[in-house]
Enzyme design. Structure first.
Site, PDB file in Angstrom:
ATOM      1  N   ALA A  11       0.820  -1.224   0.000  1.00  0.00           N
ATOM      2  CA  ALA A  11       0.000   0.000   0.000  1.00  0.00           C
ATOM      3  C   ALA A  11       0.853   1.274   0.000  1.00  0.00           C
ATOM      4  CB  ALA A  11      -0.928  -0.006   1.214  1.00  0.00           C
ATOM      5  N   LYS A  13       4.016   1.632  -1.055  1.00  0.00           N
ATOM      6  CA  LYS A  13       4.709   1.770  -2.339  1.00  0.00           C
ATOM      7  C   LYS A  13       3.723   2.250  -3.403  1.00  0.00           C
ATOM      8  CE  LYS A  13       7.727  -1.533  -3.780  1.00  0.00           C
ATOM      9  NZ  LYS A  13       8.191  -2.730  -4.532  1.00  0.00           N
ATOM     10  N   ASP A  70      10.825  -2.969  -8.282  1.00  0.00           N
ATOM     11  CA  ASP A  70      11.446  -3.816  -7.275  1.00  0.00           C
ATOM     12  C   ASP A  70      12.562  -2.984  -6.669  1.00  0.00           C
ATOM     13  OD1 ASP A  70      11.266  -6.514  -6.060  1.00  0.00           O
ATOM     14  OD2 ASP A  70      13.419  -6.436  -6.445  1.00  0.00           O
ATOM     15  N   PHE A 153       8.010   4.176   4.919  1.00  0.00           N
ATOM     16  CA  PHE A 153       7.822   2.757   5.223  1.00  0.00           C
ATOM     17  C   PHE A 153       9.188   2.073   5.218  1.00  0.00           C
ATOM     18  CE2 PHE A 153       8.350   0.549   1.080  1.00  0.00           C
ATOM     19  CZ  PHE A 153       8.367   1.636   0.218  1.00  0.00           C
TER      20      PHE A 153
HETATM   21  P1  IMP Z   1       9.859  -5.309  -2.882  1.00  0.00           P
HETATM   22  O1  IMP Z   1      10.280  -4.298  -3.904  1.00  0.00           O
HETATM   23  O2  IMP Z   1       8.391  -5.454  -2.790  1.00  0.00           O
HETATM   24  O3  IMP Z   1      10.609  -6.580  -3.006  1.00  0.00           O
HETATM   25  O4  IMP Z   1      10.228  -4.777  -1.442  1.00  0.00           O
HETATM   26  C1  IMP Z   1      11.135  -3.804  -1.251  1.00  0.00           C
HETATM   27  C2  IMP Z   1      11.522  -3.715   0.212  1.00  0.00           C
HETATM   28  O5  IMP Z   1      12.646  -2.851   0.260  1.00  0.00           O
HETATM   29  C3  IMP Z   1      10.435  -3.072   1.064  1.00  0.00           C
HETATM   30  O6  IMP Z   1       9.634  -4.018   1.711  1.00  0.00           O
HETATM   31  C4  IMP Z   1      11.257  -2.253   2.046  1.00  0.00           C
HETATM   32  O7  IMP Z   1      11.654  -3.064   3.110  1.00  0.00           O
HETATM   33  C5  IMP Z   1      12.478  -1.871   1.228  1.00  0.00           C
HETATM   34  N1  IMP Z   1      12.253  -0.585   0.540  1.00  0.00           N
HETATM   35  C6  IMP Z   1      12.067  -0.374  -0.790  1.00  0.00           C
HETATM   36  N2  IMP Z   1      11.855   0.924  -1.048  1.00  0.00           N
HETATM   37  C7  IMP Z   1      11.869   1.534   0.149  1.00  0.00           C
HETATM   38  C8  IMP Z   1      11.676   2.884   0.521  1.00  0.00           C
HETATM   39  O8  IMP Z   1      11.393   3.791  -0.279  1.00  0.00           O
HETATM   40  N3  IMP Z   1      11.805   3.124   1.840  1.00  0.00           N
HETATM   41  C9  IMP Z   1      12.097   2.167   2.751  1.00  0.00           C
HETATM   42  N4  IMP Z   1      12.248   0.898   2.461  1.00  0.00           N
HETATM   43  C10 IMP Z   1      12.140   0.575   1.156  1.00  0.00           C
END
Ligand code: IMP
Length: 198
Positions: A11, A13, A70, A153
């Site tokens: 949510a 993202k 990703d 987040f």
């Molecule tokens: P995915 O892209 O869904 O595999 O997950 C990316 C993971 O990286 C997230 O669950 C966060 O733990 C971390 N992450 C990615 N982008 C951010 C951001 O903008 N802030 C903080 N953590 C991030």
């Protein structure tokens, strides 16, 4: 393009991507809003591979233009960890809370003085005419020794963005969406899209 589907179930993202892409003259829907009630397994070993897997699964289901991000945090002193494993980087794996994940990272960095790190976002956009757009954005910072701020987040409370001397959890949503890895990757994607219609 009339519709753009965002291939994510995260949510926070989704909120960022919707805001970053809000100038596009299209209806932006999350994958769930587009009827894709599934989670794509991230079996790739790079951000780019996982972004492609997510975009492809949603594109194949909807046939609509699809964007996937990703992303993750790469810490210099940990040889780039947690990297592609950022979302499952704690003993609880995917079920661990954001706080459990960043506290686990802090435990890994106990006594480590080199706190340099970067967030990386890999974007994959698939269009119905067969076009594939792949871009990457980075944002460098420092990992603090304790969390600061309530916004954002994931690892945001630990990530100090030095030009503003604030963590990503302390900057406003508007600020984060101008400076983040995700914003930079999306900006490059939008540039490429513009070129497609020239
Ligand atoms: P995915 O892209 O869904 O595999 O997950 C990316 C993971 O990286 C997230 O669950 C966060 O733990 C971390 N992450 C990615 N982008 C951010 C951001 O903008 N802030 C903080 N953590 C991030």
């Amino acid at each position: 393009m009339k519709k753009l589907i965002l291939a994510s179930n995260n949510a926070k993202k989704l909120k960022e991507l919707k805001a970053i892409l809000s100038d596009m003259d299209v209806e932006i829907l999350s994958q769930r809003e587009a009827g894709c009630n599934f989670e794509v397994e991230e079996t790739g070993t790079t951000f780019a591979e996982n972004a492609y897997l997510k975009a492809k699964a949603v594109f194949d289901t909807t046939g609509e233009s699809t964007v996937a991000d990703d992303s993750g945090l790469m810490v210099d002193a940990l040889n780039g960890e947690p990297g592609v494993y950022s979302a499952r980087y704690a003993p609880g794996g995917h079920d661990a809370s954001d706080k459990e994940k960043y506290m686990y990272l802090l435990s890994k960095l106990e006594g480590v003085t080199d706190r340099r790190a970067k967030f990386v976002s890999s974007i994959c956009c698939l269009l119905p005419d067969g076009t594939e757009i792949r871009t990457e954005g980075e944002c460098r910072g420092q990992i603090l020794t304790e969390p600061h701020g309530e916004g954002g987040f994931g690892y945001d409370p630990l990530f100090l963005y030095e030009p503003l001397n604030k963590t990503f959890a302390e900057v406003t949503e508007e600020e984060k969406n101008q400076i983040s890895h995700r914003a930079r990757a999306c900006e490059k994607m939008l540039e490429i899209m513009k070129g497609l219609h020239e």
